[in-house]
Design a protein around this motif. Sequence first.
Motif, PDB file in Angstrom:
ATOM      1  N   GLY A 131      66.472  83.590   3.811  1.00 23.06           N
ATOM      2  CA  GLY A 131      66.900  83.768   5.189  1.00 23.06           C
ATOM      3  C   GLY A 131      65.783  84.221   6.102  1.00 23.06           C
ATOM      4  N   ILE A 132      64.929  85.128   5.616  1.00 24.59           N
ATOM      5  CA  ILE A 132      63.825  85.632   6.442  1.00 24.59           C
ATOM      6  C   ILE A 132      62.858  84.506   6.778  1.00 24.59           C
ATOM      7  CG2 ILE A 132      61.836  87.193   6.466  1.00 24.59           C
ATOM      8  CD1 ILE A 132      63.477  89.141   4.807  1.00 24.59           C
ATOM      9  N   GLY A 133      62.536  83.666   5.792  1.00 26.35           N
ATOM     10  CA  GLY A 133      61.634  82.546   6.046  1.00 26.35           C
ATOM     11  C   GLY A 133      62.225  81.552   7.026  1.00 26.35           C
ATOM     12  N   GLY A 134      63.508  81.300   6.927  1.00 25.50           N
ATOM     13  CA  GLY A 134      64.147  80.359   7.835  1.00 25.50           C
ATOM     14  C   GLY A 134      64.216  80.871   9.257  1.00 25.50           C
ATOM     15  N   GLU A 135      64.399  82.176   9.432  1.00 29.21           N
ATOM     16  CA  GLU A 135      64.534  82.748  10.769  1.00 29.21           C
ATOM     17  C   GLU A 135      63.282  82.536  11.601  1.00 29.21           C
ATOM     18  OE1 GLU A 135      64.909  85.255  14.118  1.00 29.21           O
ATOM     19  OE2 GLU A 135      63.332  85.456  12.614  1.00 29.21           O
ATOM     20  N   TRP A 136      62.116  82.539  10.954  1.00 33.18           N
ATOM     21  CA  TRP A 136      60.858  82.389  11.691  1.00 33.18           C
ATOM     22  C   TRP A 136      60.809  81.050  12.432  1.00 33.18           C
ATOM     23  CZ3 TRP A 136      56.842  79.026  12.045  1.00 33.18           C
ATOM     24  CH2 TRP A 136      55.703  79.479  12.707  1.00 33.18           C
ATOM     25  N   ALA A 137      60.999  79.965  11.720  1.00 33.02           N
ATOM     26  CA  ALA A 137      60.873  78.642  12.328  1.00 33.02           C
ATOM     27  C   ALA A 137      61.959  78.386  13.362  1.00 33.02           C
ATOM     28  CB  ALA A 137      60.916  77.559  11.245  1.00 33.02           C
ATOM     29  N   VAL A 138      63.183  78.804  13.055  1.00 33.53           N
ATOM     30  CA  VAL A 138      64.302  78.539  13.960  1.00 33.53           C
ATOM     31  C   VAL A 138      64.168  79.371  15.238  1.00 33.53           C
ATOM     32  CG1 VAL A 138      66.795  78.630  14.237  1.00 33.53           C
ATOM     33  CG2 VAL A 138      65.816  77.926  12.046  1.00 33.53           C
ATOM     34  N   GLY A 139      63.867  80.655  15.097  1.00 32.18           N
ATOM     35  CA  GLY A 139      63.724  81.511  16.266  1.00 32.18           C
ATOM     36  C   GLY A 139      62.567  81.097  17.152  1.00 32.18           C
ATOM     37  N   ALA A 140      61.447  80.720  16.538  1.00 34.18           N
ATOM     38  CA  ALA A 140      60.288  80.286  17.322  1.00 34.18           C
ATOM     39  C   ALA A 140      60.597  79.014  18.101  1.00 34.18           C
ATOM     40  CB  ALA A 140      59.093  80.065  16.393  1.00 34.18           C
ATOM     41  N   SER A 141      61.260  78.071  17.472  1.00 35.98           N
ATOM     42  CA  SER A 141      61.597  76.821  18.151  1.00 35.98           C
ATOM     43  C   SER A 141      62.616  77.052  19.267  1.00 35.98           C
ATOM     44  CB  SER A 141      62.141  75.804  17.148  1.00 35.98           C
ATOM     45  OG  SER A 141      61.143  75.430  16.220  1.00 35.98           O
ATOM     46  N   LEU A 142      63.544  77.971  19.044  1.00 38.80           N
ATOM     47  CA  LEU A 142      64.535  78.299  20.069  1.00 38.80           C
ATOM     48  C   LEU A 142      63.842  78.766  21.354  1.00 38.80           C
ATOM     49  CD1 LEU A 142      67.551  78.772  20.827  1.00 38.80           C
ATOM     50  CD2 LEU A 142      67.293  81.082  19.902  1.00 38.80           C
ATOM     51  N   LEU A 143      62.844  79.627  21.226  1.00 40.29           N
ATOM     52  CA  LEU A 143      62.130  80.110  22.413  1.00 40.29           C
ATOM     53  C   LEU A 143      61.207  79.044  22.989  1.00 40.29           C
ATOM     54  CD1 LEU A 143      61.229  83.853  21.898  1.00 40.29           C
ATOM     55  CD2 LEU A 143      63.264  82.781  22.820  1.00 40.29           C
ATOM     56  N   THR A 144      60.600  78.235  22.136  1.00 36.66           N
ATOM     57  CA  THR A 144      59.751  77.150  22.627  1.00 36.66           C
ATOM     58  C   THR A 144      60.519  76.232  23.572  1.00 36.66           C
ATOM     59  OG1 THR A 144      58.325  77.160  20.667  1.00 36.66           O
ATOM     60  CG2 THR A 144      58.431  75.110  21.916  1.00 36.66           C
ATOM     61  N   GLU A 145      61.783  76.003  23.271  1.00 38.13           N
ATOM     62  CA  GLU A 145      62.586  75.050  24.027  1.00 38.13           C
ATOM     63  C   GLU A 145      63.363  75.669  25.185  1.00 38.13           C
ATOM     64  OE1 GLU A 145      63.246  72.084  20.184  1.00 38.13           O
ATOM     65  OE2 GLU A 145      64.865  73.419  20.831  1.00 38.13           O
ATOM     66  N   THR A 146      63.282  76.985  25.341  1.00 33.32           N
ATOM     67  CA  THR A 146      64.062  77.614  26.407  1.00 33.32           C
ATOM     68  C   THR A 146      63.230  78.424  27.391  1.00 33.32           C
ATOM     69  OG1 THR A 146      64.558  79.475  24.918  1.00 33.32           O
ATOM     70  CG2 THR A 146      66.213  77.734  25.083  1.00 33.32           C
ATOM     71  N   TRP A 147      62.062  78.919  26.979  1.00 34.54           N
ATOM     72  CA  TRP A 147      61.264  79.776  27.863  1.00 34.54           C
ATOM     73  C   TRP A 147      60.083  79.012  28.453  1.00 34.54           C
ATOM     74  CZ3 TRP A 147      61.168  85.459  28.505  1.00 34.54           C
ATOM     75  CH2 TRP A 147      62.404  86.039  28.184  1.00 34.54           C
ATOM     76  N   PRO A 148      59.515  79.487  29.580  1.00 35.02           N
ATOM     77  CA  PRO A 148      58.409  78.786  30.250  1.00 35.02           C
ATOM     78  C   PRO A 148      57.181  78.628  29.354  1.00 35.02           C
ATOM     79  CG  PRO A 148      59.349  80.453  31.694  1.00 35.02           C
ATOM     80  CD  PRO A 148      59.968  80.668  30.350  1.00 35.02           C
ATOM     81  N   ARG A 149      56.546  77.472  29.447  1.00 38.54           N
ATOM     82  CA  ARG A 149      55.380  77.191  28.603  1.00 38.54           C
ATOM     83  C   ARG A 149      54.243  78.170  28.854  1.00 38.54           C
ATOM     84  NH1 ARG A 149      54.757  70.568  28.796  1.00 38.54           N
ATOM     85  NH2 ARG A 149      56.970  70.082  28.494  1.00 38.54           N
ATOM     86  N   ALA A 150      54.013  78.518  30.114  1.00 39.25           N
ATOM     87  CA  ALA A 150      52.875  79.379  30.454  1.00 39.25           C
ATOM     88  C   ALA A 150      53.004  80.773  29.855  1.00 39.25           C
ATOM     89  CB  ALA A 150      52.726  79.474  31.978  1.00 39.25           C
ATOM     90  N   TRP A 151      54.204  81.157  29.463  1.00 35.05           N
ATOM     91  CA  TRP A 151      54.425  82.494  28.924  1.00 35.05           C
ATOM     92  C   TRP A 151      54.225  82.566  27.411  1.00 35.05           C
ATOM     93  CZ3 TRP A 151      59.039  85.416  31.576  1.00 35.05           C
ATOM     94  CH2 TRP A 151      58.928  85.296  32.963  1.00 35.05           C
ATOM     95  N   ARG A 152      53.932  81.467  26.765  1.00 28.47           N
ATOM     96  CA  ARG A 152      53.964  81.429  25.301  1.00 28.47           C
ATOM     97  C   ARG A 152      53.043  82.427  24.601  1.00 28.47           C
ATOM     98  NH1 ARG A 152      54.686  74.916  24.641  1.00 28.47           N
ATOM     99  NH2 ARG A 152      56.911  74.888  25.173  1.00 28.47           N
ATOM    100  N   PRO A 153      51.791  82.608  25.034  1.00 31.42           N
ATOM    101  CA  PRO A 153      50.969  83.619  24.336  1.00 31.42           C
ATOM    102  C   PRO A 153      51.587  85.010  24.371  1.00 31.42           C
ATOM    103  CG  PRO A 153      49.592  82.185  25.664  1.00 31.42           C
ATOM    104  CD  PRO A 153      51.013  81.869  26.034  1.00 31.42           C
ATOM    105  N   TRP A 154      52.207  85.370  25.502  1.00 30.90           N
ATOM    106  CA  TRP A 154      52.826  86.692  25.599  1.00 30.90           C
ATOM    107  C   TRP A 154      54.153  86.729  24.842  1.00 30.90           C
ATOM    108  CZ3 TRP A 154      48.852  89.130  26.598  1.00 30.90           C
ATOM    109  CH2 TRP A 154      47.945  88.745  27.575  1.00 30.90           C
ATOM    110  N   LEU A 155      54.884  85.613  24.844  1.00 27.99           N
ATOM    111  CA  LEU A 155      56.111  85.548  24.046  1.00 27.99           C
ATOM    112  C   LEU A 155      55.799  85.725  22.561  1.00 27.99           C
ATOM    113  CD1 LEU A 155      58.117  82.594  25.650  1.00 27.99           C
ATOM    114  CD2 LEU A 155      58.804  84.993  25.554  1.00 27.99           C
ATOM    115  N   ALA A 156      54.711  85.099  22.125  1.00 26.83           N
ATOM    116  CA  ALA A 156      54.298  85.241  20.730  1.00 26.83           C
ATOM    117  C   ALA A 156      54.028  86.697  20.401  1.00 26.83           C
ATOM    118  CB  ALA A 156      53.058  84.387  20.464  1.00 26.83           C
ATOM    119  N   ALA A 157      53.338  87.381  21.316  1.00 25.23           N
ATOM    120  CA  ALA A 157      53.031  88.796  21.101  1.00 25.23           C
ATOM    121  C   ALA A 157      54.297  89.633  21.054  1.00 25.23           C
ATOM    122  CB  ALA A 157      52.111  89.294  22.208  1.00 25.23           C
ATOM    123  N   ILE A 158      55.226  89.360  21.967  1.00 23.31           N
ATOM    124  CA  ILE A 158      56.465  90.141  22.018  1.00 23.31           C
ATOM    125  C   ILE A 158      57.318  89.895  20.777  1.00 23.31           C
ATOM    126  CG2 ILE A 158      58.646  90.404  23.260  1.00 23.31           C
ATOM    127  CD1 ILE A 158      57.020  89.848  25.847  1.00 23.31           C
TER     128      ILE A 158
END
Length: 430
Positions: A131-158
């Motif tokens: 479950g922990i391994g699966g959460e990484w890919a799914v959660g990251a893709s969820l934000l990739t497709e919903t949040w602004p592209r320019a914010w991605r480096p800071w989203l990654a940090a958060i």
Amino acid sequence: MISSAAPREATRLSELSPQQWKSGVAAWLGWLFDGLELHLYTLVAAPFVMQLLATTDAANPAIKEKSAYIQAAFLAGWALGGAFFGRLGDLLGRSRALSLTVLTYALCTGLCAASQTWWQLMVFRFLAALGIGGEWAVGASLLTETWPRAWRPWLAAILQTGVNIGVLSGAVFVGTLATRMPAGSERYVFLIGVLPALLVFWIRSHVPEPEAWAKAEKSVDHQNPGALELFRGRVRSTTLLTTLVCALGLSAWWLYLFWQTQHLRQLLGDLHRPAATTTGLVSAAFFAFNFASVLGNFGAGWLAKKIGNRRAIALLFVGLGASIFGAYVVPREFAALAWGWLPVGGFFGGVFGLFTMYLPPLFPTLLRTTGAGFCYNIGRLAAAVAQVLFGVFAPVDNLRGALLWVSALAAAAAIASCWLPERTHENEAT
């Protein structure tokens, strides 16, 4: 449930839509609980495995060997879970798959407390890791497709900071209990892992599927591309290169992360510190290490904004390798490692936060969680193999010398990173 509004390229927090806030909160909380459950075992591994092996000899080689098997099984489960749930994320949707990952790791972490043998603990840790391994890919893709592209480096940090806060919470939790719980009760720290199960109900009720995924599904009439598409056409080179970098980097990181904690325990054991004092000091050192990692997440985000993801990843791996080499090139006392060198290594560990937002856009929409899950988590499978080899061949009385070689893996990851792609496949279904 499908979101009705496309993500906006917001420039301020006040411009974010309710759907974007909900997806962000869901992903961040999922990562926080990931961090908490990831390192509960790391902090109590030695005494818990000693109890399961019915030995009081801390120098017993079986403790190191079985601890390595358990940690390797966890990393293998993480890898397989990333690939499995990553595929489900493309087939079922991000929100549905995210709920399944959280439920899996919550329930199986709680089951660790019921272990009566070392192999039972290994099985439960493996299942939780799915479950922990699966959460990484799914959660990251969820934000990739919903949040602004320019914010991605800071989203990654958060997002990565969510993991660190979870780890810090675990360190505080275990460190506080160390002076209060009787010997042999380390197993009960795993019961806190059941709490994330409550998050599932909120995700399913409030977090919609991203419109990008829904449109891509509709465009191919729900005939999603197969996983083998990762190894065809333009996507193949991306898959192979990112898998190589993840394998080298994660092997170095997990060897460093797990065995430096055991090395600290060894140093304190040589000073004949009481078991409760040792656990408390190691937890405090782990806290300092991960606090530095929080700073490193934002340092990595800033660097990526300045010089791009590829160069930032390579430079941070150089720093990680150099800090590991500096820590173990000569024998050092507990204080010098815990409050000096290890936080430096923790800072450069911020490199892994960049992969969160960097990997998913490299793949087309309907291969996004499949690709990110495969590349990052096959890297963890390589780390599992490295963990077993380290546990079998590292001298019991010379973990420092063995850890010194880990810096070479980080250096190799830095070299391989120079060929990582910057091109993305966003808005492509296949």
